[in-house]
Design an enzyme around this catalytic site. Sequence first.
Site, PDB file in Angstrom:
ATOM      1  CG  HIS A  43      -4.302   4.527  -0.553  1.00  0.00           C
ATOM      2  ND1 HIS A  43      -3.369   3.535  -0.550  1.00  0.00           N
ATOM      3  CD2 HIS A  43      -4.536   4.809  -1.861  1.00  0.00           C
ATOM      4  CE1 HIS A  43      -3.048   3.228  -1.803  1.00  0.00           C
ATOM      5  NE2 HIS A  43      -3.753   3.979  -2.613  1.00  0.00           N
ATOM      6  CG  ASP A  54      -1.826   1.202   1.269  1.00  0.00           C
ATOM      7  OD1 ASP A  54      -1.426   2.284   0.794  1.00  0.00           O
ATOM      8  OD2 ASP A  54      -2.957   1.068   1.763  1.00  0.00           O
ATOM      9  CG  HIS A  55       1.349   4.324  -3.183  1.00  0.00           C
ATOM     10  ND1 HIS A  55       0.080   4.012  -3.599  1.00  0.00           N
ATOM     11  CD2 HIS A  55       1.440   5.679  -3.296  1.00  0.00           C
ATOM     12  CE1 HIS A  55      -0.549   5.111  -3.953  1.00  0.00           C
ATOM     13  NE2 HIS A  55       0.253   6.156  -3.780  1.00  0.00           N
TER      14      HIS A  55
END
Length: 505
Positions: free
Chosen positions: A248, A185-186
């Site tokens: 996010h 999950d960047h």
Amino acid sequence: MSTVKNINPTIIVIFGASGDLAKRKLFPAFQNLYLDGRMDEKFQIIALGRAEKTNEEFRSYVLENLEKFSRKSGLSLEDTQKFISHITYLRHDIDKEESYQELDSKLNAIDESFGLRANRLFYLSIAPSFITTISSNIKKIGLAANAKQDRIIIEKPFGYDKTSAIELNEMLSETFKEEQIYRIDHYLGKETVQNILAFRFGNSMFEPLWSRNFIDFVQITVAEEVGVEDRGGFYEGVGALKDMIQNHLLQILCMTAMEAPASLDADDIRSRKADVLRSIRRIKPNEVDHYTVRGQYDAGFIQGNPVPEYRKDKGVAPDSNTETYVAMKIYLDNWRWQGVPFYLRTGKRMQEKQSSIVIQFKPVPHSSFSYGNEGMTPNRLIINIQPSMDIKLQFMTKKPGLSLSLRPAEMVFDYFQCSTMSPEAYETLLADALAGDPTLFMRWDQVEQAWDAIDTIQEFWKNNAPANFPNYKAGSWGPEAADELLARQGHAWVSNTTTTVKEEI
Ligand code: BG6
């Protein structure tokens, strides 16, 4: 989470190496890690793609894109050449066993040239529908047989609901152990998101205030100016709830609301985050309209330029009901947060790009001071994640002058004053994956809980078409119903997190 990262000889295998993510994020990140001395000299990237290409052709394609997308500019040709000499292109057919046999020979040949069995990092930068085929072929040929050395990175979405995520996970675990699976999950790699942990648990003064006793509500916003660009085809089946909230925004919620971990070990941190996801109050189908608002953008103006409505974007159905905006109110059923609303919102084509967390403290119990027409500004702690990267504390002070009246003021910590060269999220995450540190990656139970928290909403929305799409203008802050969601409790969205508080006359 270790402070010193191991650097090991590694072969990185990128599935989908000619795709958008690889050119924009992965190659620039690996290059920067290499130039910063974060990769062992014994490393090789095997870039897999469908098309017939020579090594030279692929390397010059990478070179061209490094110039466009790397955060470092003005690198010497020698430095970039050195990096790209570590890349080998291999034509690969995801469905064909022979392609994996060829990959096997390549991996063995590289090991031989290194004089050791290198670690292997498989990066799946491909559509989710290919994960099963790739994983079962990796198992069949035994490409990732060493659980201590071999890892796989999977991009989101991990499934499309809880049931499909469980199926995907079961299938993956036939080939990989949990500790080999890095679900990315960047947002967790962003410097300012990691700083939430440092800020909360590296200071003692906020902790006593960090609960239902002093906090009125929390807002988490991830607003984007962009629309769906050329990803309409992908976005249509997904929507903002699955694209942004499930991952996010819920991860930012976890960082904001979690208890202090016993240590910085990956599992201690991830367990405390999983606790938050477990404590999200599950809502019933008949409560979905009460707790959530969905939206879709209409035509409007972004930075003064006209933009079309979502339904006219490329790859989007003219009668699409996909949501490009979500606002929701979440309650956490635990001791610390009982009764405190957490408002989450995300949308495309919003007035400005802004990701922020607003912690609003309760008003003073009684005040005899006079203040301007707009009333007293509540104490707020604002954490701007991007593009502004700062932490602000807003409070009231005495207005200079003879009378004893108040005005709002703020103290600001600005990240850019410390450094203008923060690593990109992908650099941080890839460095961790190379070092075998899974702290910033999603453990299976986190993914499962996150789906569990939103499944009722997506199910309800699927079965009940929205009556009023499109319902917000591009360039606005979203549908009016999202304001009403907060107004019911006497709250309002704080959208001006990047502007300095106004002095009242
Ligand atoms: C991705 C979503 O995960 O995050 C995109 O799929 C979104 O739709 C993007 O635009 C936002 O990321 P960032 O880092 O630009 O805020």
